[in-house]
Design a protein around this motif. Structure first.
Motif, short mmCIF file in Angstrom:
data_model
loop_
_atom_site.label_atom_id
_atom_site.label_comp_id
_atom_site.label_asym_id
_atom_site.label_seq_id
_atom_site.Cartn_x
_atom_site.Cartn_y
_atom_site.Cartn_z
N ARG A 146 38.06 -25.83 -5.45
CA ARG A 146 38.09 -27.18 -4.88
C ARG A 146 39.47 -27.49 -4.29
O ARG A 146 39.59 -28.12 -3.23
N GLN A 147 40.53 -27.06 -4.98
CA GLN A 147 41.88 -27.30 -4.49
C GLN A 147 42.14 -26.54 -3.19
O GLN A 147 42.80 -27.05 -2.28
N ILE A 148 41.62 -25.32 -3.12
CA ILE A 148 41.76 -24.53 -1.89
C ILE A 148 41.03 -25.21 -0.74
O ILE A 148 41.53 -25.28 0.39
N LEU A 149 39.83 -25.75 -1.03
CA LEU A 149 39.07 -26.45 0.00
C LEU A 149 39.84 -27.67 0.50
O LEU A 149 39.87 -27.95 1.70
N LYS A 150 40.48 -28.41 -0.41
CA LYS A 150 41.28 -29.57 -0.01
C LYS A 150 42.41 -29.14 0.91
O LYS A 150 42.73 -29.83 1.89
#
Length: 200
Positions: A146-150
């Motif tokens: 999720r952090q990578i997607l952000k």
């Protein structure tokens, strides 16, 4: 103070194990909010394709599934939970599957044993040791994704002519459907999984 990340856990079985159900429903961890769902698989009416397309299952972060789910009733295509795990992880790579079983000798597939009154003292203690660490490990991977997607979204201008960010987001939210696969790709996927299982 940062908001806790939500992790959706879905338990799938043809006969819901109340001990597992109650354990997962009460599961707590300081870093996460666990939202628990369960779905009863009707082996006389459904197959693995139905399960892959099930709305709750496709949008899960962690799926906990019985190993013998597809070997009961009148299921025409016999698939183990381990094979379903391989298929699910191919289609929904940002979610995770944990397979549980009453049977021994499945540890080589990463399968964990169900609680047994004759072998374990307390069910909560057993699942705290055998199941919870796997859930937390999977939750951590999901949060990292999720952090990578952000980060990708922040740099969206670099991807304006590319659909990669949308693709990743759709896969993470379960918006990508099993129906997107052609029959040829499905057959190819099944052959690949079968050959990989034979190697093990």
């Amino acid at each position: 103070m940062n908001e806790k990340e939500i992790i959706k856990i879905v338990y799938v079985d043809d006969k819901i194990d109340l001990i597992i159900s109650e354990y997962l429903d009460k599961l707590e961890e300081s870093k996460y909010v666990f939202k628990y769902f369960e779905t009863k698989f009707d082996s006389n009416r459904s197959n693995y394709k139905d399960l892959l397309n099930d709305d709750i299952v496709s949008k899960a972060d962690v799926v906990i599934i019985d190993s013998k789910l597809f070997e009961n009733g009148s299921v025409t295509q016999k698939f183990s939970g381990e094979e379903f795990k391989a298929m699910y992880n191919t289609i929904y790579p940002y979610s995770n599957v944990i397979v549980i079983s009453k049977n021994d000798e499945l540890e080589k597939y990463g399968t964990i044993k169900k609680y047994s009154k004759t072998k374990h003292n307390d069910s909560n203690d057993y699942y705290d040791t055998a199941l919870k660490p796997l859930i937390l490990e999977n939750a951590e991977k999901i949060i990292q994704s999720r952090q990578i997607l952000k980060a990708l979204k922040k740099n969206i201008s670099n991807y304006e002519n590319d659909l990669i960010v949308d693709k990743i987001q759709n896969m993470m939210t379960g918006a990508s459907s099993y129906r997107e696969l052609t029959d040829e790709k499905i057959d190819e996927l099944i052959r690949l999984i079968e050959s990989e299982l034979i190697k093990k």
